[in-house]
Scaffold this active site. Structure first.
Site, PDB file in Angstrom:
ATOM      1  N   LEU A   3      -4.355  -5.529  -4.833  1.00 54.93           N
ATOM      2  CA  LEU A   3      -3.300  -4.528  -4.725  1.00 54.93           C
ATOM      3  C   LEU A   3      -1.996  -5.134  -4.218  1.00 54.93           C
ATOM      4  O   LEU A   3      -1.970  -5.759  -3.148  1.00 54.93           O
ATOM      5  CB  LEU A   3      -3.755  -3.402  -3.781  1.00 54.93           C
ATOM      6  CG  LEU A   3      -2.757  -2.264  -3.561  1.00 54.93           C
ATOM      7  CD1 LEU A   3      -2.489  -1.527  -4.867  1.00 54.93           C
ATOM      8  CD2 LEU A   3      -3.276  -1.311  -2.493  1.00 54.93           C
ATOM      9  N   ASP A   4      -0.929  -4.949  -5.008  1.00 51.65           N
ATOM     10  CA  ASP A   4       0.426  -5.395  -4.649  1.00 51.65           C
ATOM     11  C   ASP A   4       0.505  -6.896  -4.395  1.00 51.65           C
ATOM     12  O   ASP A   4       1.343  -7.377  -3.625  1.00 51.65           O
ATOM     13  CB  ASP A   4       0.940  -4.636  -3.414  1.00 51.65           C
ATOM     14  CG  ASP A   4       1.051  -3.140  -3.650  1.00 51.65           C
ATOM     15  OD1 ASP A   4       1.276  -2.748  -4.809  1.00 51.65           O
ATOM     16  OD2 ASP A   4       0.908  -2.376  -2.677  1.00 51.65           O
ATOM     17  N   GLU A   5      -0.371  -7.664  -5.057  1.00 44.50           N
ATOM     18  CA  GLU A   5      -0.401  -9.117  -4.862  1.00 44.50           C
ATOM     19  C   GLU A   5      -0.065  -9.888  -6.134  1.00 44.50           C
ATOM     20  O   GLU A   5      -0.087 -11.117  -6.140  1.00 44.50           O
ATOM     21  CB  GLU A   5      -1.791  -9.556  -4.365  1.00 44.50           C
ATOM     22  CG  GLU A   5      -2.145  -9.097  -2.965  1.00 44.50           C
ATOM     23  CD  GLU A   5      -1.504  -9.938  -1.884  1.00 44.50           C
ATOM     24  OE1 GLU A   5      -0.857 -10.948  -2.228  1.00 44.50           O
ATOM     25  OE2 GLU A   5      -1.643  -9.596  -0.695  1.00 44.50           O
TER      26      GLU A   5
ATOM     27  N   GLY B 225       0.793  -1.209   0.000  1.00 43.44           N
ATOM     28  CA  GLY B 225       0.000   0.000   0.000  1.00 43.44           C
ATOM     29  C   GLY B 225       0.832   1.268   0.000  1.00 43.44           C
ATOM     30  O   GLY B 225       1.960   1.312  -0.488  1.00 43.44           O
TER      31      GLY B 225
END
Length: 291
Positions: A234-236, A208
């Site tokens: 998100l960011d995965e 994040g």
């Protein structure tokens, strides 16, 4: 001087089984091709086999479509996902940026210096900060404004404008070079496997916003960056490349940010290079990278 033989890269994945390498190399040999480099990997956990073959082809095999036809029987026998990439065709890329330009500047320099086998079609941004930098490289700059908290329909319209830029310049890859907007689930699906992001943290830690501030607050001794495919989570997305630099207690949050920005630039450049050189194969939520 004789005309150089056209070169191709074959990437494939399939359930692991005896005889795959023999069948692939044998078929290329019978077609008159010369293997210049070959790498393979069998994943014991998933039971999948991955392979990348760089080869030159005789004059009568001038395009990837013809080569693909030759592999029809082998593809069916091994339930194989296979793609041929013509190295005479340089992938087109669009770069997206917001207000931190270190990754953009690094990519443009490497591209201009001939270090990346790609063509940059355009730069898009929700700010005008790097319009002059972009145009100094002779590239089109598209200002597509978008603010945090915009309505969903406004966000989708802006994303479709980005997609139109990609279509207009024939780009197959979108590189988020510190583009500080979260893409919608619909846009992520539209660009699946064709969008790479640089996250200014060593994922899965500090996801994040403001990861350097999070890292400073935790007193980390290593600062890192992660390049990954973009997904709706998100960011995965599947990780392509990561790196770290050592830091210590004497360094401020600003110091950590400066160190981290250097790491970000290098990590993103590696991921983009491996993508345009067809070195990355998806393996579920992971990647196989033939360096």
């Amino acid at each position: 001087m004789p005309t150089p033989s056209p070169e191709f890269v074959l990437t494939l994945s399939c359930p692991d089984a005896p005889g795959i390498v023999h069948s692939v190399s044998g078929l290329l040999y019978q077609a008159g091709c010369n293997i210049m480099d070959s790498q393979q990997y069998g994943d014991a956990d998933t039971g999948l086999f991955f392979m990348r073959v760089h080869f030159s082809a005789p004059e009568h095999l001038q395009d990837a479509a013809h080569l693909s036809l030759l592999f029809g029987e082998v593809r069916k026998r091994f339930d194989m996902q296979a793609q041929f990439h013509d190295l005479r065709v340089r992938p087109k890329v669009v770069i997206a940026v917001s207000q931190h330009g270190h990754c953009l500047n690094d990519l443009l320099y490497r591209w201009k210096a001939g270090q990346l086998a790609m063509d940059v079609g355009a730069v898009v941004s929700n700010h005008t900060t790097f319009a002059d930098l972009t145009r100094s490289y002779g590239l089109a700059f598209h200002h597509l404004p978008l603010k945090a908290g915009e309505a969903a329909e406004t966000k989708r319209a802006q994303e479709q404008a980005i997609f139109t830029v990609m279509q207009d310049c024939g780009a197959e890859l979108l590189v988020l070079a510190r583009y500080m907007q979260i893409l919608s689930a619909e846009f992520c699906a539209q660009l699946e496997g064709r969008a790479i992001n640089i996250h200014h943290s060593f994922l899965p830690s500090f996801k994040g916003a403001r990861p350097y501030a999070q890292a400073y607050a935790r007193g980390v001794k290593l600062i890192g960056a992660t390049a990954h495919y973009v997904t709706a989570d998100l960011d995965e997305g599947p990780i392509i490349e990561q790196d770290v630099e050592r830091v210590d207690h004497t360094m401020s949050a600003a110091d950590l940010t400066a160190v981290g920005q250097d790491v970000e630039s290098v990590v993103l450049a590696r991921a983009v290079r491996w993508q345009v050189e067809h070195r990355i194969l998806r393996n579920g939520h992971k990647t196989v990278v033939f360096r």
